[in-house]
Motif scaffolding. Sequence first.
Motif, PDB file in Angstrom:
ATOM      1  N   ASN A   1     -10.417   3.592  -2.906  1.00 41.69           N
ATOM      2  CA  ASN A   1      -9.182   2.851  -2.614  1.00 41.69           C
ATOM      3  C   ASN A   1      -8.392   3.443  -1.450  1.00 41.69           C
ATOM      4  OD1 ASN A   1      -9.990   1.421  -4.792  1.00 41.69           O
ATOM      5  ND2 ASN A   1      -8.093   1.602  -5.926  1.00 41.69           N
ATOM      6  N   ARG A   2      -8.993   4.358  -0.712  1.00 40.36           N
ATOM      7  CA  ARG A   2      -8.318   4.959   0.444  1.00 40.36           C
ATOM      8  C   ARG A   2      -8.958   4.447   1.731  1.00 40.36           C
ATOM      9  NH1 ARG A   2      -5.918  10.795   0.265  1.00 40.36           N
ATOM     10  NH2 ARG A   2      -4.758   9.575  -1.240  1.00 40.36           N
ATOM     11  N   ILE A   3      -8.101   4.116   2.697  1.00 39.43           N
ATOM     12  CA  ILE A   3      -8.559   3.628   3.995  1.00 39.43           C
ATOM     13  C   ILE A   3      -7.983   4.518   5.087  1.00 39.43           C
ATOM     14  CG2 ILE A   3      -8.547   1.702   5.623  1.00 39.43           C
ATOM     15  CD1 ILE A   3      -8.206  -0.179   3.271  1.00 39.43           C
TER      16      ILE A   3
ATOM     17  N   CYS B   1       0.851  -1.188   0.000  1.00 41.21           N
ATOM     18  CA  CYS B   1       0.000   0.000   0.000  1.00 41.21           C
ATOM     19  C   CYS B   1       0.890   1.242   0.000  1.00 41.21           C
ATOM     20  CB  CYS B   1      -0.940   0.014   1.213  1.00 41.21           C
ATOM     21  SG  CYS B   1      -0.108   0.210   2.806  1.00 41.21           S
TER      22      CYS B   1
ATOM     23  N   ASP C   1      -3.546   4.271   0.625  1.00 42.32           N
ATOM     24  CA  ASP C   1      -4.162   3.889  -0.643  1.00 42.32           C
ATOM     25  C   ASP C   1      -3.757   2.449  -0.907  1.00 42.32           C
ATOM     26  OD1 ASP C   1      -5.291   6.362  -1.045  1.00 42.32           O
ATOM     27  OD2 ASP C   1      -3.754   7.053  -2.441  1.00 42.32           O
TER      28      ASP C   1
ATOM     29  N   VAL D   1      -9.324  -0.282  11.012  1.00 43.49           N
ATOM     30  CA  VAL D   1      -9.932   0.512   9.939  1.00 43.49           C
ATOM     31  C   VAL D   1     -10.970   1.460  10.539  1.00 43.49           C
ATOM     32  CG1 VAL D   1     -11.362   0.435   7.865  1.00 43.49           C
ATOM     33  CG2 VAL D   1      -9.524  -1.236   8.175  1.00 43.49           C
TER      34      VAL D   1
ATOM     35  N   PRO E   1      -9.310  -2.583  -1.355  1.00 40.46           N
ATOM     36  CA  PRO E   1      -9.645  -2.480   0.069  1.00 40.46           C
ATOM     37  C   PRO E   1     -10.532  -3.615   0.582  1.00 40.46           C
ATOM     38  CG  PRO E   1     -10.072  -0.405  -1.064  1.00 40.46           C
ATOM     39  CD  PRO E   1      -9.752  -1.427  -2.110  1.00 40.46           C
TER      40      PRO E   1
ATOM     41  N   TRP F   1     -12.400   4.098   8.342  1.00 40.52           N
ATOM     42  CA  TRP F   1     -13.294   4.361   7.222  1.00 40.52           C
ATOM     43  C   TRP F   1     -12.651   3.907   5.919  1.00 40.52           C
ATOM     44  CZ3 TRP F   1     -10.686   7.443   3.867  1.00 40.52           C
ATOM     45  CH2 TRP F   1      -9.752   8.348   4.392  1.00 40.52           C
ATOM     46  N   ILE F   2     -13.481   3.697   4.901  1.00 41.14           N
ATOM     47  CA  ILE F   2     -13.010   3.332   3.557  1.00 41.14           C
ATOM     48  C   ILE F   2     -13.754   4.191   2.552  1.00 41.14           C
ATOM     49  CG2 ILE F   2     -12.854   1.524   1.803  1.00 41.14           C
ATOM     50  CD1 ILE F   2     -12.832  -0.535   4.073  1.00 41.14           C
ATOM     51  N   GLN F   3     -13.007   4.836   1.650  1.00 39.85           N
ATOM     52  CA  GLN F   3     -13.575   5.601   0.533  1.00 39.85           C
ATOM     53  C   GLN F   3     -12.797   5.237  -0.724  1.00 39.85           C
ATOM     54  OE1 GLN F   3     -13.274   9.727   1.667  1.00 39.85           O
ATOM     55  NE2 GLN F   3     -15.069   9.622   2.974  1.00 39.85           N
TER      56      GLN F   3
END
Length: 84
Positions: free
Chosen positions: A72-74, A27, A40, A66, A44, A68-70
Amino acid sequence: MEEKRKHPRTEVNETAYVSSGGSVMSCTVRNVSAEGAAIDIENPAFVPARFRLVMANGSSVHECQVAWIQRNRIGLTFVETAPT
């Protein structure tokens, strides 16, 4: 936009690895603070809720959760580990 984090994040662009249960995925760490980071990663969906983030340069290892996930970004929260 007002910053709501307790600790400011530092923008970085460093290679790292998500490590969990013998599985390792590459990553890129995009920003980091005393309490967490944003990474990134290509997929994910394969990242577990808790894992170890290992910096490629060997500078640090963090137990993570974790947040949050948006796409391909965590967003990660660093988790304290109990002494053994």
